[in-house]
Design a protein around this motif. Sequence first.
Motif, PDB file in Angstrom:
ATOM      1  N   SER A 191     -10.626  16.239  42.279  1.00  9.72           N
ATOM      2  CA  SER A 191     -10.652  17.683  42.456  1.00  9.72           C
ATOM      3  C   SER A 191      -9.800  18.339  41.383  1.00  9.72           C
ATOM      4  O   SER A 191      -8.719  17.849  41.037  1.00  9.72           O
ATOM      5  CB  SER A 191     -10.120  18.050  43.843  1.00  9.72           C
ATOM      6  N   LEU A 192     -10.288  19.472  40.867  1.00 10.74           N
ATOM      7  CA  LEU A 192      -9.515  20.210  39.871  1.00 10.74           C
ATOM      8  C   LEU A 192      -8.215  20.740  40.460  1.00 10.74           C
ATOM      9  O   LEU A 192      -7.281  21.067  39.720  1.00 10.74           O
ATOM     10  CB  LEU A 192     -10.351  21.378  39.326  1.00 10.74           C
ATOM     11  N   LYS A 200      -4.732  34.703  47.500  1.00 13.69           N
ATOM     12  CA  LYS A 200      -5.083  35.308  46.212  1.00 13.69           C
ATOM     13  C   LYS A 200      -3.916  35.218  45.236  1.00 13.69           C
ATOM     14  O   LYS A 200      -4.099  34.960  44.042  1.00 13.69           O
ATOM     15  CB  LYS A 200      -5.505  36.758  46.413  1.00 13.69           C
ATOM     16  N   GLY A 201      -2.716  35.449  45.754  1.00 13.33           N
ATOM     17  CA  GLY A 201      -1.548  35.352  44.886  1.00 13.33           C
ATOM     18  C   GLY A 201      -1.340  33.938  44.369  1.00 13.33           C
ATOM     19  O   GLY A 201      -1.038  33.728  43.185  1.00 13.33           O
ATOM     20  N   LEU A 202      -1.510  32.957  45.242  1.00 12.08           N
ATOM     21  CA  LEU A 202      -1.360  31.562  44.834  1.00 12.08           C
ATOM     22  C   LEU A 202      -2.437  31.169  43.827  1.00 12.08           C
ATOM     23  O   LEU A 202      -2.172  30.432  42.866  1.00 12.08           O
ATOM     24  CB  LEU A 202      -1.432  30.651  46.060  1.00 12.08           C
ATOM     25  N   PHE A 203      -3.650  31.673  44.056  1.00 14.12           N
ATOM     26  CA  PHE A 203      -4.744  31.403  43.119  1.00 14.12           C
ATOM     27  C   PHE A 203      -4.398  31.928  41.727  1.00 14.12           C
ATOM     28  O   PHE A 203      -4.594  31.244  40.717  1.00 14.12           O
ATOM     29  CB  PHE A 203      -6.030  32.043  43.636  1.00 14.12           C
ATOM     30  N   GLY A 204      -3.870  33.143  41.665  1.00 11.31           N
ATOM     31  CA  GLY A 204      -3.486  33.708  40.375  1.00 11.31           C
ATOM     32  C   GLY A 204      -2.374  32.918  39.707  1.00 11.31           C
ATOM     33  O   GLY A 204      -2.384  32.719  38.483  1.00 11.31           O
ATOM     34  N   SER A 234     -12.405  27.029  41.167  1.00 15.31           N
ATOM     35  CA  SER A 234     -12.825  28.257  41.840  1.00 15.31           C
ATOM     36  C   SER A 234     -11.800  28.715  42.866  1.00 15.31           C
ATOM     37  O   SER A 234     -10.957  27.939  43.337  1.00 15.31           O
ATOM     38  CB  SER A 234     -14.170  28.030  42.544  1.00 15.31           C
ATOM     39  N   TYR A 235     -11.925  29.990  43.227  1.00 12.29           N
ATOM     40  CA  TYR A 235     -11.070  30.555  44.279  1.00 12.29           C
ATOM     41  C   TYR A 235     -11.398  29.920  45.627  1.00 12.29           C
ATOM     42  O   TYR A 235     -10.507  29.692  46.452  1.00 12.29           O
ATOM     43  CB  TYR A 235     -11.269  32.071  44.348  1.00 12.29           C
ATOM     44  N   ASP A 236     -12.680  29.627  45.862  1.00 16.46           N
ATOM     45  CA  ASP A 236     -13.085  29.055  47.144  1.00 16.46           C
ATOM     46  C   ASP A 236     -12.391  27.723  47.411  1.00 16.46           C
ATOM     47  O   ASP A 236     -12.045  27.410  48.556  1.00 16.46           O
ATOM     48  CB  ASP A 236     -14.605  28.855  47.182  1.00 16.46           C
ATOM     49  N   THR A 237     -12.187  26.941  46.358  1.00 13.08           N
ATOM     50  CA  THR A 237     -11.498  25.658  46.527  1.00 13.08           C
ATOM     51  C   THR A 237     -10.068  25.876  47.001  1.00 13.08           C
ATOM     52  O   THR A 237      -9.577  25.184  47.897  1.00 13.08           O
ATOM     53  CB  THR A 237     -11.501  24.874  45.206  1.00 13.08           C
ATOM     54  N   VAL A 238      -9.405  26.853  46.406  1.00 13.14           N
ATOM     55  CA  VAL A 238      -8.029  27.174  46.810  1.00 13.14           C
ATOM     56  C   VAL A 238      -8.019  27.712  48.237  1.00 13.14           C
ATOM     57  O   VAL A 238      -7.146  27.365  49.041  1.00 13.14           O
ATOM     58  CB  VAL A 238      -7.410  28.189  45.837  1.00 13.14           C
ATOM     59  N   ARG A 273     -10.116  27.088  50.669  1.00  7.78           N
ATOM     60  CA  ARG A 273     -10.321  25.996  51.629  1.00  7.78           C
ATOM     61  C   ARG A 273      -9.032  25.217  51.846  1.00  7.78           C
ATOM     62  O   ARG A 273      -8.705  24.817  52.966  1.00  7.78           O
ATOM     63  CB  ARG A 273     -11.430  25.054  51.139  1.00  7.78           C
ATOM     64  N   TYR A 274      -8.294  25.025  50.768  1.00 15.54           N
ATOM     65  CA  TYR A 274      -7.044  24.270  50.873  1.00 15.54           C
ATOM     66  C   TYR A 274      -6.006  25.039  51.686  1.00 15.54           C
ATOM     67  O   TYR A 274      -5.324  24.466  52.546  1.00 15.54           O
ATOM     68  CB  TYR A 274      -6.517  23.974  49.469  1.00 15.54           C
ATOM     69  N   THR A 275      -5.891  26.337  51.446  1.00  7.56           N
ATOM     70  CA  THR A 275      -4.899  27.111  52.201  1.00  7.56           C
ATOM     71  C   THR A 275      -5.305  27.251  53.669  1.00  7.56           C
ATOM     72  O   THR A 275      -4.440  27.373  54.538  1.00  7.56           O
ATOM     73  CB  THR A 275      -4.699  28.507  51.574  1.00  7.56           C
ATOM     74  N   ARG A 276      -6.615  27.221  53.952  1.00  2.00           N
ATOM     75  CA  ARG A 276      -7.036  27.220  55.362  1.00  2.00           C
ATOM     76  C   ARG A 276      -6.566  25.951  56.055  1.00  2.00           C
ATOM     77  O   ARG A 276      -6.169  25.980  57.226  1.00  2.00           O
ATOM     78  CB  ARG A 276      -8.560  27.355  55.462  1.00  2.00           C
ATOM     79  N   ARG A 277      -6.603  24.840  55.343  1.00  2.00           N
ATOM     80  CA  ARG A 277      -6.092  23.596  55.905  1.00  2.00           C
ATOM     81  C   ARG A 277      -4.587  23.677  56.123  1.00  2.00           C
ATOM     82  O   ARG A 277      -4.058  23.152  57.107  1.00  2.00           O
ATOM     83  CB  ARG A 277      -6.430  22.422  54.988  1.00  2.00           C
ATOM     84  N   LEU A 278      -3.897  24.338  55.205  1.00  2.00           N
ATOM     85  CA  LEU A 278      -2.459  24.517  55.370  1.00  2.00           C
ATOM     86  C   LEU A 278      -2.159  25.355  56.609  1.00  2.00           C
ATOM     87  O   LEU A 278      -1.257  25.031  57.396  1.00  2.00           O
ATOM     88  CB  LEU A 278      -1.864  25.181  54.126  1.00  2.00           C
ATOM     89  N   ARG A 279      -2.912  26.436  56.772  1.00  2.00           N
ATOM     90  CA  ARG A 279      -2.728  27.286  57.953  1.00  2.00           C
ATOM     91  C   ARG A 279      -2.985  26.495  59.235  1.00  2.00           C
ATOM     92  O   ARG A 279      -2.224  26.569  60.199  1.00  2.00           O
ATOM     93  CB  ARG A 279      -3.678  28.487  57.894  1.00  2.00           C
ATOM     94  N   SER A 280      -4.087  25.754  59.234  1.00  2.00           N
ATOM     95  CA  SER A 280      -4.460  25.002  60.426  1.00  2.00           C
ATOM     96  C   SER A 280      -3.398  23.968  60.782  1.00  2.00           C
ATOM     97  O   SER A 280      -3.083  23.758  61.959  1.00  2.00           O
ATOM     98  CB  SER A 280      -5.812  24.321  60.204  1.00  2.00           C
ATOM     99  N   SER A 281      -2.839  23.305  59.773  1.00  2.15           N
ATOM    100  CA  SER A 281      -1.839  22.269  60.029  1.00  2.15           C
ATOM    101  C   SER A 281      -0.560  22.848  60.632  1.00  2.15           C
ATOM    102  O   SER A 281       0.175  22.150  61.332  1.00  2.15           O
ATOM    103  CB  SER A 281      -1.512  21.521  58.733  1.00  2.15           C
TER     104      SER A 281
END
Length: 216
Positions: free
Chosen positions: A13-14, A34-38, A48-52, A54-62
């Motif tokens: 993964s990039l 969005k801030g982390l993506f920037g 892509s932004y979508d990849t970031v 998805r990752y932050t959604r996993r962080l939230r869920s955890s």
Amino acid sequence: MLNVFLRSDRGRSLLNPYKDYLLKRWNDGYIDTKGLFGEIQRRGYSGSYDTVARYTRRLRSSQGLKLRQRLINKPLPIVAEPQKKSLTPSRATWLVLRRRELCKRGDEQLIALLTAQHPELAEAIELGQGFAQLVRTRQPEQLDLWLTQAENSILSPFRNFAKSLREDYDAVKAGVTLSVSNGPVEGHINRLKMLKRQMYGRAGIDLLERRFLLAI
């Protein structure tokens, strides 16, 4: 403070080179996607932004945070990436049934940890390894003992499996005794079935027959 680990998704993964940075910023309390993506874009991220997202959604869920929920006024567990691959059911199965000589360093310890988790899991591991061993090493004298153990097991899948083996006992006994099998014949049958499906609606019986003869 309690740590929580994400389910491993390590691969090509990039985002992988930037996950440590994202985790540090996230655990510091900055959870704006969005801030982390920037920020990682300025560090060279080309994904892509979508990849970031998805990752932050996993962080939230955890951490038990809902989507778009702001930080709450209490300490949250620190999120960390696992250092090893997650032990999925499929990986655990292959780990248990793998030949001893092919086991990697630490596999035996991991199997011991699995065995210690629950009596039913320990019994499943013992029965699974026992059956694999008697088939690989052709120990027909151990078959009846294994069938008795499986039939008396508290695990219904093993009881059902033992019942099906009993129903075809002679063939099973021959399979763990003799070095020959009908494997090559079954291989030819599967190949012919594949050719039949490939030629369906495309050729007559003459061409199909020629393909069969050339394939065998």
